[in-house]
Design a protein around this motif. Structure first.
Motif, PDB file in Angstrom:
ATOM      1  N   GLN A 184       0.888  -1.009   0.190  1.00  0.00           N
ATOM      2  CA  GLN A 184       0.169   0.061  -0.194  1.00  0.00           C
ATOM      3  C   GLN A 184       0.667   1.364   0.108  1.00  0.00           C
ATOM      4  O   GLN A 184       1.637   1.519   1.017  1.00  0.00           O
ATOM      5  CB  GLN A 184      -1.065   0.005   1.237  1.00  0.00           C
ATOM      6  N   VAL A 185       1.001   1.808  -1.158  1.00  0.00           N
ATOM      7  CA  VAL A 185       1.693   2.967  -1.263  1.00  0.00           C
ATOM      8  C   VAL A 185       1.075   4.338  -1.671  1.00  0.00           C
ATOM      9  O   VAL A 185      -0.119   4.179  -2.128  1.00  0.00           O
ATOM     10  CB  VAL A 185       2.928   2.917  -2.296  1.00  0.00           C
ATOM     11  N   GLY A 186       1.613   5.471  -1.427  1.00  0.00           N
ATOM     12  CA  GLY A 186       1.080   6.536  -2.165  1.00  0.00           C
ATOM     13  C   GLY A 186       1.368   6.902  -3.548  1.00  0.00           C
ATOM     14  O   GLY A 186       1.995   6.297  -4.221  1.00  0.00           O
ATOM     15  N   GLN A 187       0.642   8.204  -3.912  1.00  0.00           N
ATOM     16  CA  GLN A 187       0.621   8.615  -5.201  1.00  0.00           C
ATOM     17  C   GLN A 187       2.274   8.721  -5.969  1.00  0.00           C
ATOM     18  O   GLN A 187       2.621   8.469  -7.008  1.00  0.00           O
ATOM     19  CB  GLN A 187       0.043  10.006  -5.581  1.00  0.00           C
ATOM     20  N   GLU A 188       3.009   9.394  -4.832  1.00  0.00           N
ATOM     21  CA  GLU A 188       4.633   9.322  -5.292  1.00  0.00           C
ATOM     22  C   GLU A 188       5.180   7.942  -5.618  1.00  0.00           C
ATOM     23  O   GLU A 188       6.488   8.164  -6.387  1.00  0.00           O
ATOM     24  CB  GLU A 188       5.099  10.035  -4.236  1.00  0.00           C
ATOM     25  N   ARG A 189       4.757   6.734  -4.927  1.00  0.00           N
ATOM     26  CA  ARG A 189       5.411   5.605  -5.261  1.00  0.00           C
ATOM     27  C   ARG A 189       4.762   4.707  -6.176  1.00  0.00           C
ATOM     28  O   ARG A 189       5.122   3.251  -6.460  1.00  0.00           O
ATOM     29  CB  ARG A 189       5.814   4.978  -4.047  1.00  0.00           C
ATOM     30  N   VAL A 190       3.466   5.134  -6.609  1.00  0.00           N
ATOM     31  CA  VAL A 190       2.606   4.101  -7.702  1.00  0.00           C
ATOM     32  C   VAL A 190       3.253   3.752  -8.921  1.00  0.00           C
ATOM     33  O   VAL A 190       3.292   2.654  -9.131  1.00  0.00           O
ATOM     34  CB  VAL A 190       1.261   4.882  -7.799  1.00  0.00           C
ATOM     35  N   SER A 191       3.830   4.856  -9.554  1.00  0.00           N
ATOM     36  CA  SER A 191       4.489   4.404 -10.793  1.00  0.00           C
ATOM     37  C   SER A 191       5.699   3.378 -10.653  1.00  0.00           C
ATOM     38  O   SER A 191       5.899   2.461 -11.281  1.00  0.00           O
ATOM     39  CB  SER A 191       5.226   5.795 -11.389  1.00  0.00           C
ATOM     40  N   LYS A 192       6.530   3.422  -9.592  1.00  0.00           N
ATOM     41  CA  LYS A 192       7.353   2.527  -9.357  1.00  0.00           C
ATOM     42  C   LYS A 192       6.990   0.958  -9.030  1.00  0.00           C
ATOM     43  O   LYS A 192       7.594   0.239  -9.480  1.00  0.00           O
ATOM     44  CB  LYS A 192       8.406   2.976  -8.065  1.00  0.00           C
ATOM     45  N   LEU A 193       5.738   1.083  -8.437  1.00  0.00           N
ATOM     46  CA  LEU A 193       5.192  -0.114  -8.013  1.00  0.00           C
ATOM     47  C   LEU A 193       4.640  -0.729  -9.126  1.00  0.00           C
ATOM     48  O   LEU A 193       4.933  -1.952  -9.476  1.00  0.00           O
ATOM     49  CB  LEU A 193       3.937  -0.033  -7.025  1.00  0.00           C
ATOM     50  N   LYS A 194       4.012  -0.002 -10.063  1.00  0.00           N
ATOM     51  CA  LYS A 194       3.594  -0.609 -11.490  1.00  0.00           C
ATOM     52  C   LYS A 194       4.880  -1.195 -12.186  1.00  0.00           C
ATOM     53  O   LYS A 194       4.565  -2.242 -12.816  1.00  0.00           O
ATOM     54  CB  LYS A 194       2.770   0.536 -12.116  1.00  0.00           C
ATOM     55  N   ASN A 195       5.833  -0.413 -12.231  1.00  0.00           N
ATOM     56  CA  ASN A 195       7.034  -1.028 -13.057  1.00  0.00           C
ATOM     57  C   ASN A 195       7.435  -2.245 -12.479  1.00  0.00           C
ATOM     58  O   ASN A 195       7.605  -3.224 -13.315  1.00  0.00           O
ATOM     59  CB  ASN A 195       8.142   0.153 -13.029  1.00  0.00           C
TER      60      ASN A 195
END
Length: 703
Positions: free
Chosen positions: A80-91
């Motif tokens: 469970q991450v915030g908006q600033e780390r969503v892109s990294k999680l998606k990658n």
């Protein structure tokens, strides 16, 4: 428009209207409009044409409701991450899951500016979605997040469980008898299996000094060959439809495993698991070529594809059966039981890995990698499951390596072929790892000649090497001293041998010249390095020691040679005890024994008091010999009695048919040669002219 053409105009107009969505208001060429026809069905019209008849091809391509659902997987336990780390999680997620297929869409639900901990991924095909769900369940992203992956339709299946569900009925226990019953033989006689009659008959015999005693024999028990399990509990037979396991005193069927076209099998050392291979099913998309079975339940634990079957067994087992490993291109995959999943959910990436092997006593794995650019070849000892490197040995100018573990796991020998820059074999080195000593010291033995065979003494610290070129083959025996160099015990020259067979209890060894060396054998005692006996079994193809090390069998298999098929039984000193000729003899295998329950101290105590036991054994041997002689005399006497009874029966039958013989022969009694001799025709002499020879004699004067 001509009059003839005008008569056909309404037909054309009607055809045009049927193929148009609306009405055609275009005027005719002569300026006249035609009234639009009525296509409505009559009130009493019944349409008996089904959609399958009209649109059969299109309906086959109609997508089902599950197509859009089953291609979607739900991944739980996502960070469970915030908006600033969503892109990294998606990658990261995309990199992990895209190896199972193309991801079309992805959805990350959010709440209060953070991801909810689960996501939806849609694959291009249902097959890829199921593959991702099967392989990624249990994947550990980090210490706090382990994925739980399900196909979307699974949620509906779990939610539609009926309320009237009934638990399965408990099955009654089936007693197959004592699977270790042969170990209770008071005379400790071992058993062996024999296939003969070209594979038609399979029999189990109990080995006795005089002759083999038949325990069980069956026709067409197996279609190819048989295999004993490592501890001797099961006999596996091969069939076109699969494998069957037999055991107990009467060899009843324990389990069946359906694997069509099976050709090869292998057991784990603990007998809990069995691996089977079938090339027939290797072309399917579903992995069915290699199957891991649970021998107790008969259930399939896991199935694998087979990229290559050139080396068997494909899976190598740890000594306790808790792990099994498989080698592929630059990867070493280690699986753990009973889940049969990858250890720590990932394979070991080892660039260039060529071969590996487990220690027979501990969960230590050895593998080697060849030279690459500026890096030397390496032999690595790895502890499992920690994956800790225990010892690394660098090697140079390496052409090839072969690893040989000693049976007790005390030593590892790595045979290294040294090559020149032109890749020609220059010499051979034996790198000996001392597993029981601190820091795993390594000794080296170098030989300039070509190596024919290598074999460890199973119980002890000796090893034998056959080297040279026929007919000048030498056998060198070495001994490894504790915390000292390796000692050359003796080199025996000019030996007719291409194989080495150690007794399971050590000390005694057979140098064998099999197949093209015409079956020549030398029995050697390595305590004083003396040749106890030299014998020959012409064209022998196989040598099999019994588990006790007291007897050894040599055989000529019908699978290799079509003549002189038989097996001979010898004692460990090379004395021939039995010659067993079986029609089209194929295979003989001794039944293995489990490890002794006695510890080292108890074994040492027995050896210390061996003289006391020897007297008891000698007395019992004499009694058994007398018993055997008595049984043999009784057997011969019974055969004589049966023959005499048959003879009397035939004589009485012959006498009873005398009147019928006289009637058929016109009253002439031919029972005796001289009976009614006067009624026979007179004797007639016949002369034959054989030839004439003319000899010229010189003239002599006789005075």
């Amino acid at each position: 428009m001509a009059e003839g053409e005008w008569e056909q105009a309404p037909v054309r107009k009607k055809h045009l209207d049927r193929n148009s969505e609306g009405t055609d208001d275009r005027p005719l060429e002569n300026g006249m409009d035609e009234e639009e026809p009525n296509f409505s069905d009559a009130e009493d019209f019944i349409d008996d044409v089904t959609d399958d008849e009209l649109l059969g091809d299109l309906l086959k391509q109609k997508p089902s409701e599950a197509v859009g659902i089953d291609s979607v997987v739900v991944v739980d336990n996502i960070p469970q991450v915030g908006q600033e780390r969503v892109s990294k999680l998606k990658n990261v997620i995309r990199k992990i899951f895209s190896k199972y297929g193309e991801i079309i869409t992805e959805f990350y639900p959010e709440e209060n500016g953070k991801t909810k901990g689960f996501i939806f991924l849609e694959y291009d095909t249902i097959e890829n979605a199921f593959k991702a769900a099967k392989n990624m369940t249990g994947y550990k992203l980090d210490k706090s997040h382990t994925f739980a992956v399900n196909v979307f339709s699974d949620f509906e299946n779990y939610g539609d469980i009926p309320d009237d569900w009934q638990p399965p009925e408990k099955q009654s226990f089936v007693d197959h008898g004592n699977l270790k019953t042969w170990l209770m033989d008071p005379d400790c006689h071992d058993q062996y299996s024999v296939i003969y009659d070209g594979g038609e008959t399979t029999a189990i015999f109990k080995n006795t000094p005089s002759e083999g005693v038949l325990v069980e024999a069956r026709k067409r028990w197996t279609e190819t060959f048989v295999r004993w399990s490592p501890l001797g509990s099961f006999l596996a037979t091969m069939h076109q439809k699969g494998i069957a396991l037999w055991g107990g005193e009467k060899f009843v069927q324990i389990k069946r495993f359906a694997h069509p076209g099976v050709q090869l099998i292998d057991f784990s050392p603990c007998e809990r698991y069995m691996v089977s291979f079938s090339p027939v099913l290797g072309v399917n998309e579903e992995p069915l070529a290699i199957i891991v079975w649970d021998t107790r339940t008969g259930y399939k634990k896991r199935a694998f594809h087979c990229e290559t079957a050139c080396q068997w067994p494909i899976f190598k087992w740890s000594p306790d059966g808790k792990f099994f490993a498989r080698l592929s291109s630059d990867l070493l995959s280690i699986y753990e039981t009973p889940s049969c999943g990858l250890l720590e959910k990932k394979s070991l990436k080892i660039p260039g890995i060529k071969d590996f092997g487990w220690s027979p006593s501990e969960n230590i794995l050895a593998y080697w990698t060849p030279e690459a650019k500026d890096s030397p070849a390496r032999v690595t000892l790895l502890e499992i499951p920690s994956r800790k490197e225990l010892r690394v040995k660098n090697l140079f100018n390496v052409g090839d390596c072969k690893m040989h573990w000693q049976t007790q796991g005390d030593y590892l020998c790595v045979k290294v072929d040294r090559v020149t820059k032109s890749k020609k074999v220059q010499s051979c080195n034996f790198e000996i790892f001392r597993i029981r000593e601190k820091l795993f010291p390594v000794d080296s033995v170098e030989l300039k000649e070509g190596i024919i065979a290598f074999a460890w003494e199973p119980v002890g610290s000796k090893f034998c090497v056959l080297h040279g070129e026929p007919p000048r083959v030498s056998a060198s025996f070495y001994n490894i001293k504790t915390k000292a160099n390796i000692e050359l015990l003796k080199t025996m020259e000019k030996k007719q041998a291409n194989s080495v067979f150690w007794s399971p209890t050590g000390q005694f060894v057979i140098l064998a010249g099999l197949r093209n060396m015409n079956g020549y054998f030398e029995f050697i005692d390595t305590n004083d390095m003396t040749v106890m006996n030299s014998r020959e079994h012409f064209m022998a193809t196989d040598v099999e020691w019994d588990p006790s090390g007291r007897y050894v069998v040599t055989g000529v298999s019908w699978w290799s040679h079509k003549v002189d098929n038989a097996f001979w039984v010898w004692n460990f000193q090379g004395k021939l005890l039995q010659k067993c000729a079986r029609e089209k003899f194929c295979q003989l295998l001794w039944r293995p024994r489990p490890k002794s329950l006695l510890d080292k101290e108890q074994v040492k105590e027995i050896k210390k008091n061996m003289k006391v036991y020897t007297k008891q054994f000698e007395l019992k041997d004499r009694q058994n010999l007398t018993k055997a002689s008595k049984e043999q005399i009784e057997k011969r006497q019974k055969m004589l009695t049966d023959f005499q009874s048959l003879q009397e029966y035939l004589e009485e039958t012959y006498k009873g048919l005398k009147e019928e013989r006289l009637h058929l022969r016109g009253g002439v009694d031919t029972d005796r040669f001289d009976s009614n001799f006067e009624e026979l025709e007179d004797e007639e002499e016949v002369e034959f002219f054989l030839g004439e020879e003319i000899t010229e004699i010189d003239e002599f004067e006789y005075e």
